[in-house]
Enzyme design. Structure first.
Site, short mmCIF file in Angstrom:
data_model
loop_
_atom_site.label_atom_id
_atom_site.label_comp_id
_atom_site.label_asym_id
_atom_site.label_seq_id
_atom_site.Cartn_x
_atom_site.Cartn_y
_atom_site.Cartn_z
N GLU A 1 1.54 0.18 0.84
CA GLU A 1 1.82 1.21 1.84
C GLU A 1 0.51 1.89 2.28
OE1 GLU A 1 4.01 0.78 -0.67
OE2 GLU A 1 6.03 1.35 -0.02
N GLU A 2 -0.39 2.12 1.30
CA GLU A 2 -1.67 2.78 1.63
C GLU A 2 -2.43 1.95 2.66
OE1 GLU A 2 -3.91 4.21 -1.70
OE2 GLU A 2 -5.76 4.36 -0.55
N ARG A 3 -2.44 0.63 2.46
CA ARG A 3 -3.17 -0.25 3.40
C ARG A 3 -2.51 -0.23 4.77
NH1 ARG A 3 -3.31 -3.77 -1.48
NH2 ARG A 3 -5.32 -3.29 -2.40
#
Ligand code: FAD
Length: 267
Positions: A241-243
């Site tokens: 999700e961060e990416r």
């Protein structure tokens, strides 16, 4: 994929929110090196923006990730990098593992108020000497009675001076580096949590970034997210999700920079 009216509704409303509630304050927040996360997140929580793809039973909208992508893309209209990054930490970096693997009791305690905007969340993975190489973190959480006792420290923690809780990655055993880690919900007001300093950064200035130390910090073992020893795997999943946040939030911002450059060089 084709966007639905609902996708476009989110895009339109979030842009309107940014223009009314965020952009007028960005220069001042960049200047002072912090933004009022509780105040802003409460307003966002009231609109449902902090839980677009989170389960409805925890106060989220329960929509699929394409709606969250539209939300993240629209954050590119914020005229700085720090505020969208802190929002991304709240929605896509510190809370996905809890939402995915946390017990109902733990989600009620930490996820529900984070979706409502009552709690600011932060992510404690990076340390001095352990950035890209997550497996080499040194912070430990050792069992003692019904508690974990946490010692060590975290570096580059976004929202670290304002956060109510941290999604903490710590070594909970001596075993192999990919099997000895766990994710733990750590309330930041717990005795022994020391905000050592707010880092003075070149960019992303409106986002407060902290160095934090832990000295014999006790949290109940029920604050463990999912299973002990699965923390490295959970964190690798949470990085997905961060990416996606990083990819999506950068698109509109880059278009905006090109437009601003064209306008400036045309003067
Ligand atoms: C503004 C900001 C906010 C942040 N917020 C958070 C947060 O909220 N929570 C958190 O946990 N962390 C946070 N971080 C930390 C961030 O995740 C790390 O900076 C990142 O993981 C890189 O680690 P590092 O800075 O130690 O660099 P290093 O890992 O030391 O890397 C330095 C350079 O070496 C390269 N490199 C590293 N390993 C290799 C290799 N094996 N082969 C080839 N090249 C390599 C890297 O690509 C990089 O260019 C934040 C950082 C910043 C700058």
């Amino acid at each position: 994929m084709e966007f639905t009216q609902e996708h476009e509704g989110i895009r339109r409303n979030v842009k309107k929110f940014i223009e009314a509630e965020i952009n007028p304050h960005v220069d001042a927040w960049e200047e002072v090196g912090i933004f009022p996360a509780h105040e802003l997140f409460k307003k966002m929580g009231d609109q449902g923006y902090l839980g677009i793809n989170k389960p409805t039973k925890y106060g989220g909208m329960g929509l699929d990730y394409s709606y969250q992508m539209v939300f993240l893309e629209t954050l590119g209209h914020i005229r700085c990098g720090g505020v969208p990054m802190a929002i991304g930490v709240q929605t896509d970096m510190a809370t996905p593992a809890l939402s995915r693997f946390g017990s109902e009791e733990l989600c009620k305690e930490f996820l529900v108020p984070s979706i409502k905007g009552d709690y600011v969340a932060c992510l404690g993975v990076s340390e001095v000497g352990a950035g890209s190489d997550v497996a080499s973190i040194k912070t430990t959480a050792k069992k003692d009675g019904g508690d974990y006792v946490i010692n060590g420290g975290k570096m580059w923690t976004t929202s670290g001076t304002q956060a109510d809780w941290m999604c903490l990655l710590a070594n909970t055993s001596e075993g192999p580096a990919h099997k000895n880690k766990s994710l733990i919900c750590l309330p930041m007001k717990t005795k022994g949590v020391q905000i050592a300093r707010k880092l003075d950064k070149l960019g992303m200035r409106s986002s407060d970034t902290a160095q934090i130390f832990f000295e014999d910090v006790r949290v109940p073992q029920r604050f463990l997210i999912g299973k002990e020893g699965e923390g490295f795997t959970y964190q690798m999943l949470q990085f997905q999700e961060e990416r996606l946040y990083a990819a999506a939030a950068g698109l509109v911002a880059k278009e905006r920079m090109i437009d601003d450059t064209i306008e400036y060089t045309g003067q």
